[in-house]
Scaffold this motif. Structure first.
Motif: not given
Length: 436
Positions: A101-105, A126-130, A133-135, A244-257
């Motif tokens: 986790x430390x190396x990859x994320x 762990x959620x906070x530390x992620x 990465x997601x931002x 929901x827009x496929x282009x912004x899928x990374x934002x969907x993950x960030x939103x949930x986090x």
């Protein structure tokens, strides 16, 4: 609190799980795609990969036992807590997962970052530390824009007249018109959610150090979110309007986090209610990305979960494949495959896949890279030619597949001691790869 620590890829008696029946009821025989919104899966794209459903089952039920898969992480419900560790670590200290986790994320280790952390806080931290990465991952697509409805009251009407508000706010003959206008804006419900998350993290003792690595992204959000609403309203708005827009899928993950972080009081270990919470990691994905950090400068790295770098076995774009690693040296092309499993579990299916890649990319060398717990971790398999029917089977002179095990330290006095030892083994792996 009832706690249970188990390893991935293990088969255990059902009696072992008596104290965590609530968790078992929520995950047994379910794939990652069937889990509730309170469980964060990394990478999130794993939940939507149909052909991996069998490997995504966290707890598979057999007659009198349960078997775990490649998924590691932490789950809780009411007074129950389940931790799934890497089978390549021994004892109660899973330094290997922490190191991955430390190396990859780019997640800091808990001990050095916060002296007051307890085991109960591990999941939330762990959620906070992620978050960084997601931002960073989301904002590679640019800052999120969305249509919002703004209210105006002036002489230059540019939208839909709001009759009720106009009557309430404007006297006769003043000249102003109350109206609303739908506009495309950076200052929206999602940037407001991210802004609230940043402000929350900044309030923690370790917050500024954690956000330092995404200073530029944080400044952009701060400049773009002037009118963000109160926290409760923002959370509810984002729960109703999932990206929901496929282009912004990374934002969907960030939103949930961000929602999980801001609703932390509902996911604390004590008194969380009957709603299961947790964070899960795909061990195979983590190990593959970790290997990429070690050898990525000399290899191309197609990524099937991201849909990046697809290759085809046949002309006409037929037979799409994603080899883990394709060597950049054209004259001496090496194909490498990361396997998060012991050497004895690398078998016929893996061999056939490797040979197909070697044929397709004109390679004479293939290497499986896997975690190992013992020394003497190199094995060479020379590819045969000929037929047993014709009694002419013999080894090819220069075509072979190798197995190289990266030794995971089994005994370490501390996490820093583990890091020192595995870095020595990393150097050995890199030197070996470059010498093939």
């Amino acid at each position: 609190m009832n706690r249970l620590n188990i390893k991935d890829n293990q088969c255990l008696s059902k009696e072992k799980f008596i104290g965590v029946q609530g968790i078992v009821a929520g995950i047994a025989n379910k794939t990652l795609s069937q889990l509730g919104e309170s469980i964060f899966v990394f990478p999130e794209s794993l939940k939507y990969t149909r052909d991996l459903d069998k490997d995504q089952i966290i707890l598979k039920e057999y007659k009198d036992s349960f078997a775990t898969g490649n998924v590691m992480g932490y789950l809780g419900i009411e007074n129950e807590y389940l931790e799934i560790e890497s089978r390549f670590s021994i004892g109660d200290k899973d330094y290997f997962l922490q190191y991955l986790l430390e190396r990859v994320l780019d997640i800091p280790n808990f001990v050095s970052l916060s002296t007051e952390i307890s085991k109960d806080e591990k999941l939330f931290m762990l959620l906070v530390f992620l978050f960084p990465y997601y931002l960073k991952k989301a904002m590679r697509k640019g800052i999120f824009k969305s249509y919002i409805c703004n209210e105006y009251n002036d002489k230059n009407i540019r939208g839909k007249v709001d009759v009720d508000r106009h009557i309430k706010e404007n006297s006769l003959f003043i000249g102003n018109i109350a109206y609303t206008k739908r506009e495309y804006s950076f200052d929206n419900y999602l940037t407001g959610l991210i802004r609230h998350t940043i402000e929350y993290i900044k309030s923690k003792s370790y917050g500024n150090r954690l956000l330092r690595k995404v200073r530029e992204e944080v400044n952009i959000i701060l400049k773009s979110s002037h009118g963000y609403l109160d926290k409760a309203s923002v959370i509810e708005k984002n729960r109703q309007k999932t990206v929901r827009h496929a282009y912004y899928s990374e934002y969907r993950e960030l939103q949930k986090l961000c929602i999980l972080i801001l609703k932390k009081e509902k996911y604390s270990f004590e008194g969380s209610g009957r709603k299961m919470y947790g964070i899960l990691f795909d061990g195979a994905w983590l190990f593959e990305e970790y290997i990429n950090l070690l050898i990525g400068d000399s290899f191309y790295h197609p990524m099937n979960k991201e849909g990046i770098g697809k290759q085809y076995l046949f002309s006409g774009n037929i037979g799409m494949v994603y080899p883990d690693f394709i060597g950049k040296d054209i004259e001496n092309r090496v194909i490498a495959d990361a396997k998060y499993k012991p050497i004895d579990n690398i078998g016929n299916k893996d061999y056939l896949q490797m040979l197909a890649y070697m044929l397709r990319f004109d390679s004479k060398r293939g290497v499986f890279l896997y975690p190992e717990t013992v020394d003497n971790n190199i094995k060479t398999l020379t590819v045969n030619r000929g037929l047993t029917y014709e009694d002419n089977v013999k080894q090819r002179d220069n075509t072979y597949v190798l197995k190289y095990g990266l030794k995971v330290p089994q005994y370490a006095d501390s996490y820093s001691d583990f890091v020192d030892k595995i870095k020595v083994n990393e150097d050995k792996l890199k030197n070996y790869i470059y010498s093939i």
